[in-house]
Write an enzyme that holds these catalytic residues in place. Structure first.
Site: not given
Length: 377
Positions: A68, A70, A101, A135-136, A350
């Protein structure tokens, strides 16, 4: 001269692609994939950009790489040691939102594909990419929609590597070969509102629910198995009352989530919870949200090839684990595809000052290329 993997990772990080926005990340990837002979199909749904790209015979054995573009929001940018969308390298670490990520993984995949195609222009089988920009966040219009499209036309995807940051201390020490299922209950216990001084004229749903909630918390749902830990249930939110100290509430809201193993399915969970509530003679309504069923890829062609590729480039023998949250692998597995997750160290994902080792990204790209060679060369 900048390493190609790091250069591409930096280009991706510069694009502030907070979910579901893509901000040109996919266009950057597609330009490079098209240059080495990939056929590209953009599958955009709603506010989400997705693409399915492949090279080789579409009817032959297919190895797909998924990920992903995003990222999650940055939080307060003033707390970052450098701007989150202005990638910086310090002491061998690449800093920026998405570095781990998972823009670093995306860069490693694309560069691995470029090297693989240069060395094996007439490779057997099909090499593919499945990339989404959501995805997030909700994950409603992303990978799941692409998978539905591919399944409807009976596309073949035998193997898939998802580039989620799976590693714990060093690249390749953990490969996720499955994930637990996740289902959430929104439970409302109905009572009768009234004055606290006249409880005989009311029906307090908090009091009524306490024994049932205690049993819910104390229940052993299963014992897990060799691949999955025991199913866990956690209360996430609970709310009742008007805010006044002299009003008995008329309703209690409880939200709880199950992360469950292959020893259970969502139907069994619903039946057992509702039987418990009935046994306690509660007046209730309940709504369920299934966000993913468990999946498992046992040892076989893909797992063996991934383990071999890691061992070829490192002294690491990876653990095969199913711990952690959910990922888009749960959708891809619905195709009957063998799915694993392998990516960089996840210690900073994150977080403020998200970062990844530049050496790790280069190593990861070599492992990805080796996997392509194992299955397609």
């Amino acid at each position: 001269m900048t390493c190609p993997v790091i250069e591409l990772a930096q280009q991706l990080i510069r694009r502030p692609s907070i979910s579901p926005n893509d901000e040109g990340c996919q266009a950057l990837m597609l330009k490079r994939l098209e240059a080495i002979g990939f056929h590209v199909e953009q599958m955009n749904f709603g506010d989400t950009l997705n693409f399915w790209a492949w090279r080789g015979d579409k009817n032959s054995q297919t190895l797909a790489f998924a990920g992903h573009t995003d990222v999650v929001p940055t939080g307060s940018e003033t707390q970052w040691s450098s701007p989150p969308f202005a990638p910086k390298i310090r002491d061998g670490m690449l800093y920026g939102r998405g570095a781990a990520d998972m823009k670093g993984s995306l860069a490693a995949m694309v560069i691995a594909a470029e090297r693989f195609v240069a060395e094996h222009p007439n490779h057997k089988g099909r090499l593919a990419f499945l990339i989404t920009s959501d995805e997030e966040a909700s994950a409603v219009n992303g990978t799941v929609k692409v998978v539905e499209t591919l399944m409807a036309r009976q596309e073949r995807v035998d193997y898939c590597l998802v580039g989620e940051p799976s590693s714990t201390d060093r690249v390749g020490d953990v490969v996720k070969n499955g994930r637990r299922g996740s289902i959430t209950a929104n439970l409302r216990i109905h009572g009768t509102q009234g004055h606290v001084a006249y409880p005989h004229l009311a029906d307090n749903p908090v009091h009524r629910a306490l024994p049932a909630l205690q049993e819910l918390v104390a229940t052993e749902w299963d014992k897990g198995n060799e691949f999955f830990p025991a199913t866990s249930m956690q209360i996430a939110n609970i709310q009742a009352g008007t805010g006044s100290n002299n009003v008995i509430p008329g309703e209690l809201f409880v939200q709880f989530n199950f992360r469950y193993s292959t020893e259970l399915d969502d139907v069994q969970i619903k039946q057992r919870v509702q039987a418990l509530l009935e046994r306690h003679e509660l007046r209730y309504t309940i709504e369920w949200n299934l966000s993913g069923r468990p999946f498992l890829t046992p040892k076989g062609e893909l797992v063996d090839a991934v383990v071999s590729s890691i061992q070829h480039h490192t002294a690491v023998t990876p653990q095969l684990l199913t711990t952690g949250g959910t990922s888009d692998g749960r959708f891809i597995a619905l195709m009957g595809t063998q799915v694993v997750e392998l990516g960089p160290v996840n210690a900073t994902i994150h977080k403020i000052d998200e970062c990844v080792s530049t050496a790790d990204l280069q190593l990861l790209s070599q492992i990805y290329q080796r996997l392509m060679e194992q299955l397609l060369a």
